[in-house]
Design a protein around this motif. Structure first.
Motif, mmCIF file in Angstrom:
data_model
loop_
_atom_site.group_PDB
_atom_site.id
_atom_site.type_symbol
_atom_site.label_atom_id
_atom_site.label_comp_id
_atom_site.label_asym_id
_atom_site.label_seq_id
_atom_site.Cartn_x
_atom_site.Cartn_y
_atom_site.Cartn_z
ATOM 1 N N ALA A 90 0.881 -1.362 0.112
ATOM 2 C CA ALA A 90 -0.021 0.067 0.121
ATOM 3 C C ALA A 90 0.949 1.093 0.067
ATOM 4 O O ALA A 90 0.632 2.272 -0.699
ATOM 5 C CB ALA A 90 -0.803 0.004 1.195
ATOM 6 N N LEU A 95 2.134 1.890 -3.507
ATOM 7 C CA LEU A 95 1.140 2.245 -4.352
ATOM 8 C C LEU A 95 0.696 3.684 -4.052
ATOM 9 O O LEU A 95 0.456 4.608 -5.090
ATOM 10 C CB LEU A 95 -0.129 1.357 -4.354
ATOM 11 C CG LEU A 95 0.057 -0.212 -4.705
ATOM 12 C CD1 LEU A 95 -1.461 -0.812 -4.314
ATOM 13 C CD2 LEU A 95 0.342 -0.171 -6.160
ATOM 14 N N ALA A 96 0.795 4.050 -2.902
ATOM 15 C CA ALA A 96 0.441 5.504 -2.621
ATOM 16 C C ALA A 96 1.670 6.407 -3.099
ATOM 17 O O ALA A 96 1.270 7.563 -3.715
ATOM 18 C CB ALA A 96 0.501 5.738 -1.091
ATOM 19 N N TRP A 153 -1.369 6.026 -6.568
ATOM 20 C CA TRP A 153 -2.744 5.235 -6.855
ATOM 21 C C TRP A 153 -3.801 5.664 -5.874
ATOM 22 O O TRP A 153 -3.293 5.926 -4.707
ATOM 23 C CB TRP A 153 -2.373 3.857 -6.841
ATOM 24 C CG TRP A 153 -1.732 3.077 -7.892
ATOM 25 C CD1 TRP A 153 -0.691 3.802 -8.631
ATOM 26 C CD2 TRP A 153 -1.705 1.797 -8.318
ATOM 27 N NE1 TRP A 153 -0.164 3.051 -9.841
ATOM 28 C CE2 TRP A 153 -0.863 1.770 -9.473
ATOM 29 C CE3 TRP A 153 -2.711 0.688 -8.096
ATOM 30 C CZ2 TRP A 153 -0.755 0.541 -10.222
ATOM 31 C CZ3 TRP A 153 -2.431 -0.508 -8.725
ATOM 32 C CH2 TRP A 153 -1.750 -0.730 -9.799
ATOM 33 N N ALA A 162 -6.815 5.208 -2.980
ATOM 34 C CA ALA A 162 -7.361 4.027 -2.217
ATOM 35 C C ALA A 162 -8.829 4.091 -1.767
ATOM 36 O O ALA A 162 -9.246 5.283 -1.483
ATOM 37 C CB ALA A 162 -6.424 3.854 -1.050
ATOM 38 N N HIS A 175 -6.844 -0.182 -4.508
ATOM 39 C CA HIS A 175 -6.214 0.669 -5.073
ATOM 40 C C HIS A 175 -6.207 0.817 -6.528
ATOM 41 O O HIS A 175 -5.999 -0.228 -7.091
ATOM 42 C CB HIS A 175 -4.550 0.604 -4.753
ATOM 43 C CG HIS A 175 -4.747 0.501 -3.094
ATOM 44 N ND1 HIS A 175 -3.856 1.287 -2.395
ATOM 45 C CD2 HIS A 175 -4.928 -0.633 -2.283
ATOM 46 C CE1 HIS A 175 -3.975 0.995 -1.028
ATOM 47 N NE2 HIS A 175 -4.463 -0.199 -0.867
ATOM 48 N N TRP A 186 -5.511 -2.049 -11.168
ATOM 49 C CA TRP A 186 -5.896 -1.828 -9.826
ATOM 50 C C TRP A 186 -5.359 -2.962 -8.920
ATOM 51 O O TRP A 186 -5.221 -4.126 -9.456
ATOM 52 C CB TRP A 186 -7.448 -1.855 -9.533
ATOM 53 C CG TRP A 186 -8.338 -2.909 -10.171
ATOM 54 C CD1 TRP A 186 -8.706 -4.038 -9.372
ATOM 55 C CD2 TRP A 186 -8.784 -3.193 -11.576
ATOM 56 N NE1 TRP A 186 -9.490 -4.892 -10.479
ATOM 57 C CE2 TRP A 186 -9.495 -4.320 -11.562
ATOM 58 C CE3 TRP A 186 -8.617 -2.144 -12.692
ATOM 59 C CZ2 TRP A 186 -10.085 -4.725 -12.872
ATOM 60 C CZ3 TRP A 186 -8.903 -2.661 -14.122
ATOM 61 C CH2 TRP A 186 -9.815 -3.986 -13.885
#
Length: 273
Positions: A42, A45-46, A50, A52, A78, A86
């Protein structure tokens, strides 16, 4: 069998600050996810931008206090800025299993944002090293056409054999294993329920061979439960699987505080000072 580099440092000893000590460990494919598979992915991805979203399913009775609400399932989704890819985290009350392990991350991509269906999906259970999932996602994020294959299957096996893995004697073009024969990667039949837009996955008869996809897993001992498993649908581009395979088989040590009980005696480790 591999042995600890520093046997005088017990794994359950306390660090000076009261938390578990940190170790540099290897091989990576047996090191587990440090209990942080969600956080590691996560956070990546942040950093890639991306978005959430959290989806909660539960039961709320009339006149029931909010704190008493029963949450049955919580999923975090995400989505990439272009909406072509995703990643979904969801250890549900009725999870989808691979190798008798619940799937933690499901990662998907489609060719066009207007399409309601994923072109392919990849699945990762707990204890898959977070570094390998991250490298798969970074390669996916960098791809201009995430649903289009740009390389052949040999790229995947080349990625692991470059790090000392061995091609399978009986299937040298489609399978490989690490030198201790505990972790494996193979191109073959796809498990049931793996989502793929290839129509051949829907029409193949029981006695026919459908599209093949990459599968990877770690089995610490013969007939023992799997430590982790990963499954890639038939349409997942080989270059993306190769990014996962190269990271999984990497000889670079990884930082861990929590080691899998099933493999800790096989891990080389040194205190992270």
């Amino acid at each position: 069998m591999e042995a600890p580099l520093y046997p005088d440092f017990p794994l359950d000893s306390s660090s000076p600050r009261g938390g578990p000590p940190a170790f540099w460990v290897g091989p990576r494919h047996l090191a587990g996810d440090d209990g942080r598979l969600y956080d590691v992915v996560a956070d990546t991805l942040a950093g890639l931008g991306w978005a959430a979203l959290t989806i909660v399913r539960g039961r709320h009775e009339p006149e029931e206090a909010p704190e008493d609400r029963q949450v049955l399932r919580s999923t975090v989704l995400h989505i990439s800025p272009d909406a072509l890819r995703w990643a979904q985290w969801g250890l549900a009350d009725e999870p989808f299993h691979l190798g008798e392990l619940p799937v933690a991350w499901q990662i998907s991509a489609r060719a066009e944002a207007s399409s309601p269906l994923a072109q392919w999906s990849a699945y990762f259970t707990p204890h898959v090293p977070g570094e390998a999932v991250v490298d798969f996602l970074v390669a996916l994020d960098a791809s201009d056409q995430p649903a289009v294959p740009f390389a052949g299957a040999d790229l995947v096996l080349d990625a692991v054999t470059a790090h000392g893995w061995l091609r399978d004697i009986d299937q040298p073009q489609t399978a490989a294993t690490d030198p201790t024969f505990t972790s494996h990667i193979s191109l073959g039949d796809v498990p049931p329920l793996i989502q793929d837009a290839d129509p051949r996955t829907l029409v193949a008869e029981d006695d026919e061979t459908g599209p093949t996809g990459w599968q990877a897993w770690a089995e610490p001992a013969l007939s023992a439960p799997c430590l982790w498993a990963a499954s890639f649908a038939a349409s997942v581009p080989h270059d993306l699987v190769a990014a996962f395979a190269a990271s999984l088989s990497s000889t670079a040590p990884v930082l861990r505080r929590v080691l899998p009980e099933a493999t800790q005696e096989r891990l080389l480790r040194a205190p992270a000072i």
